[in-house]
Design a protein around this motif. Structure first.
Motif, mmCIF file in Angstrom:
data_model
loop_
_atom_site.group_PDB
_atom_site.id
_atom_site.type_symbol
_atom_site.label_atom_id
_atom_site.label_comp_id
_atom_site.label_asym_id
_atom_site.label_seq_id
_atom_site.Cartn_x
_atom_site.Cartn_y
_atom_site.Cartn_z
ATOM 1 N N CYS A 173 0.810 -1.126 0.193
ATOM 2 C CA CYS A 173 -0.164 0.022 0.310
ATOM 3 C C CYS A 173 0.838 1.320 0.010
ATOM 4 O O CYS A 173 2.102 1.308 0.249
ATOM 5 C CB CYS A 173 -1.058 0.232 1.073
ATOM 6 S SG CYS A 173 -0.048 0.137 2.819
ATOM 7 N N ASP A 179 -4.606 1.351 -1.631
ATOM 8 C CA ASP A 179 -3.864 -0.274 -1.685
ATOM 9 C C ASP A 179 -3.474 -0.433 -3.322
ATOM 10 O O ASP A 179 -3.884 -0.273 -4.452
ATOM 11 C CB ASP A 179 -5.143 -1.213 -1.820
ATOM 12 C CG ASP A 179 -4.868 -2.698 -1.548
ATOM 13 O OD1 ASP A 179 -4.166 -3.083 -0.786
ATOM 14 O OD2 ASP A 179 -5.076 -3.328 -2.854
ATOM 15 N N THR A 233 -6.029 -4.362 2.044
ATOM 16 C CA THR A 233 -5.646 -3.354 3.024
ATOM 17 C C THR A 233 -7.080 -3.170 3.772
ATOM 18 O O THR A 233 -7.920 -2.588 3.086
ATOM 19 C CB THR A 233 -5.085 -1.982 2.373
ATOM 20 O OG1 THR A 233 -3.905 -2.445 1.764
ATOM 21 C CG2 THR A 233 -4.786 -0.977 3.314
ATOM 22 N N SER A 240 -8.753 5.384 -3.601
ATOM 23 C CA SER A 240 -7.950 5.774 -2.456
ATOM 24 C C SER A 240 -8.959 6.417 -1.165
ATOM 25 O O SER A 240 -10.008 6.606 -1.571
ATOM 26 C CB SER A 240 -7.009 7.094 -2.554
ATOM 27 O OG SER A 240 -5.931 6.861 -3.626
#
Length: 456
Positions: A48, A62, A69, A80
Motif C-alpha cells: 500500500c 492499496d 488493505t 484511495s
C-alpha cells in the motif's frame, strides 16, 4: 495551520515504529525496496501507499495487494481513502494507527470535585421563639440540647469521613514506580532509521552501470551492482550490521549540510545528450523522509560527501572494495597473488608456515576475480591449486598432531613441546581453531615441565 497526522505501528513485526508521510509519500510492503519494509509473508511485495492530501491530510491506496488493505475493518477497493485521526489500518499481521499531536494518555485529574454540600444544621431556625414562661424556657433548653447533640453527631461523622478519605488517599496513591509517565519523545526517535536507499546509475549508448545500496529497519545491508555489457560484472551481497556499524551510518547521514539539501538537482551538463549520470539518496526515519536526486549536474558538496562515505562503508562491511578497480587491474592483482602462492608451494618443505601462506595467496587471487564475468583463463586452475594446498596442510597437521599426542601419552614432555611448536607454525593464524588448540596444549606441556624442574 493544522499539523499533518502521523502513523504509528501498534502491532506486528515493527510495533512501536512511528513515521510521518513526506512529500514523496511512503510505500509499505514486504520488499526491501519499500520505504517501510515489513518481513511479513501476508504482505505483498508492494502492499500500500500513503500520500499527503491537501494541507494537512493523509490518504491511503492499496497497490493491488493479494490479501487487501483494511481501514477500520473495511477492505479498500481500487480507490484511495482519506484518513483521519483515530483510524486503524490493517495490513497482514500489522496494525497502524493514525495519530496527531495529542498525547496517547489523558492526564489524571488533579483533585476531587465536591458534587453537593452537607447541611450541618447551623443555619437560622425556621420556628418562631416560644412566648415566655417556664414552659418556653424548658422547651428552649430541650431544643438547644437536642440541637447541640445533633451538631456533635454531625461533627463526629465529618471527622470520621475526613480520616477515612485521608487513609484512602494514602493507600490508593500510586507509588513512584507505578505513576503514569507522560510519553516523552526521545532524541533517539528522531535518529531511528527505518530504511536507507542509495542508487547510482551511469549509462550511455554502450553500457549501463548501476549501483544499489539498501539498509532496512532490521539492520540488513544489501549491495547490488551491474556493469553491462561493459566489463559484465555483477555483485549482490548482504550482511547483518553490528550496532557499531549502525551508529556509523547515522553519523554519515548527519554530515553538515545534507539535511538542508533541496529535493532535486537536475541539469544537462553531461556532454553526451544520450548519457545519464544519476545519484539518489532516500532516507526514511520514524518521523521524516529525506529524498535527494542529483542528475546530469555537479553534485553539491554535502551530497557528494555523504554518497562517497556510504560507498566506502558498504565496501568495508561487505568486503567488496575491489569494485573500485577496473577489470584489467583486478586480473593483474590476481596474477600477482597466484605467483606468490606458487612460490610458497614450491618451498613448502623449507618452512612449516609456507603452506598456510600459499593458501592465503590463492584465496586472494580468487577474491580479485569474484566480480569479473566471465572468469578469465586460469581461474579454474587457481581453484585446483587452492584445494590441493589445503589438502596437503590438513594431512600434515594430522600427522604432526599424532606425533604430539604420542609424546604426551608417553610423558616425553620435551618432545611433545617441540611437536606442538611445529603444529603452531603449520597454522600460524591465531584465529584458526587448530592454532588455538595446539597453543593451549603447548602451554599445558610447558607448565608441566616447569613444575618438574622445580621438583613439584
Amino acid at each position: 495551520m493544522a499539523k499533518r497526522p502521523e502513523l504509528l505501528i501498534t502491532s506486528g513485526p515493527m510495533s512501536g515504529t512511528r513515521f510521518e508521510v513526506g512529500a514523496g509519500g511512503v510505500r509499505l510492503g514486504r520488499s526491501s525496496s519499500n520505504d517501510v519494509h515489513i518481513p511479513d509473508e501476508e504482505l505483498s511485495r508492494n502492499h500500500c501507499l500513503f500520500e499527503q492530501s491537501g494541507e494537512a491530510g493523509i490518504r491511503i491506496t492499496d497497490l493491488a495487494s493479494a490479501n487487501g488493505t483494511f481501514v477500520n475493518g473495511e477492505q479498500l477497493g481500487s480507490d484511495s481513502r482519506e484518513l483521519k485521526g483515530g483510524d486503524t489500518i490493517e495490513v497482514g499481521s500489522t496494525k497502524i494507527s493514525v495519530v496527531g499531536d495529542e498525547p496517547p494518555f489523558a492526564p489524571r485529574a488533579a483533585g476531587i470535585k465536591v458534587a453537593a454540600t452537607v447541611d450541618l444544621g447551623l443555619g437560622a431556625a425556621s420556628a418562631e421563639p416560644a412566648q415566655g414562661g417556664v414552659a418556653s424556657h424548658k422547651q428552649s433548653k430541650a431544643q438547644g440540647g437536642h440541637q447541640r447533640t445533633m451538631i456533635a453527631n454531625v461533627l463526629w461523622v465529618v471527622a470520621a469521613l475526613t480520616v477515612a478519605v485521608a487513609i484512602a488517599v494514602v493507600l490508593c496513591a500510586p507509588r513512584e514506580s507505578e505513576k503514569p509517565v507522560a510519553p516523552v519523545v526521545e532524541e533517539k526517535t528522531e535518529q531511528k532509521l527505518v530504511s536507507l536507499r542509495y542508487e547510482k546509475v551511469e549509462a550511455d549508448v554502450t553500457r549501463v552501470f548501476s549501483y544499489r545500496m539498501e539498509i532496512d529497519g532490521f539492520g540488513i545491508l544489501r549491495v547490488a551492482f551491474d556493469d553491462v555489457p561493459g566489463e559484465n560484472r555483477h555483485v549482490d551481497k548482504k550482511t547483518k550490521l553490528s550496532d557499531k556499524a549502525k551508529k556509523r551510518i547515522l553519523e554519515i547521514l548527519e554530515k553538515p549540510g545534507f539535511a538542508a539539501l533541496d529535493d532535486e538537482y537536475v541539469g544537462s551538463s553531461v556532454e553526451d545528450e544520450n548519457a545519464l549520470k544519476s545519484f539518489r539518496i532516500r532516507v526514511v526515519r520514524w518521523n521524516s523522509i529525506k529524498d535527494v536526486l542529483v542528475e546530469n549536474t555537479q553534485e553539491p558538496d554535502a551530497f557528494r560527501e555523504v554518497r562517497e562515505a556510504l560507498e566506502t562503508f558498504s565496501r568495508n562491511e561487505l568486503g567488496i572494495w575491489a569494485i573500485q578497480y577496473s577489470k584489467e587491474k583486478l586480473i593483474e592483482l590476481s596474477d600477482e597473488s597466484a605467483k606468490v602462492g606458487d612460490a610458497k608451494w614450491e618451498d613448502r618443505e623449507v618452512e612449516y608456515g609456507n603452506l598456510s601462506t600459499a593458501i592465503k595467496a590463492y584465496k586472494d587471487a580468487l577474491f580479485y576475480l569474484e566480480t569479473i564475468n566471465p572468469k578469465p583463463d586460469g581461474y579454474a586452475e587457481i581453484k585446483e591449486k587452492l584445494a590441493r594446498t589445503e589438502a596437503e596442510l590438513k594431512q600434515r597437521y594430522e600427522d604432526q598432531r599424532f606425533r604430539a599426542d604420542k609424546a604426551m601419552n608417553l610423558g616425553d614432555w620435551e618432545t611433545a613441546q617441540n611437536e606442538l611448536k611445529i603444529l603452531c607454525e603449520l597454522v600460524p593464524e591465531r584465529d584458526d581453531p587448530r592454532h588455538a588448540e595446539a597453543n593451549a596444549r603447548l602451554v599445558d606441556v610447558e607448565n608441566r615441565m616447569k613444575k618438574a624442574r622445580g621438583g613439584k
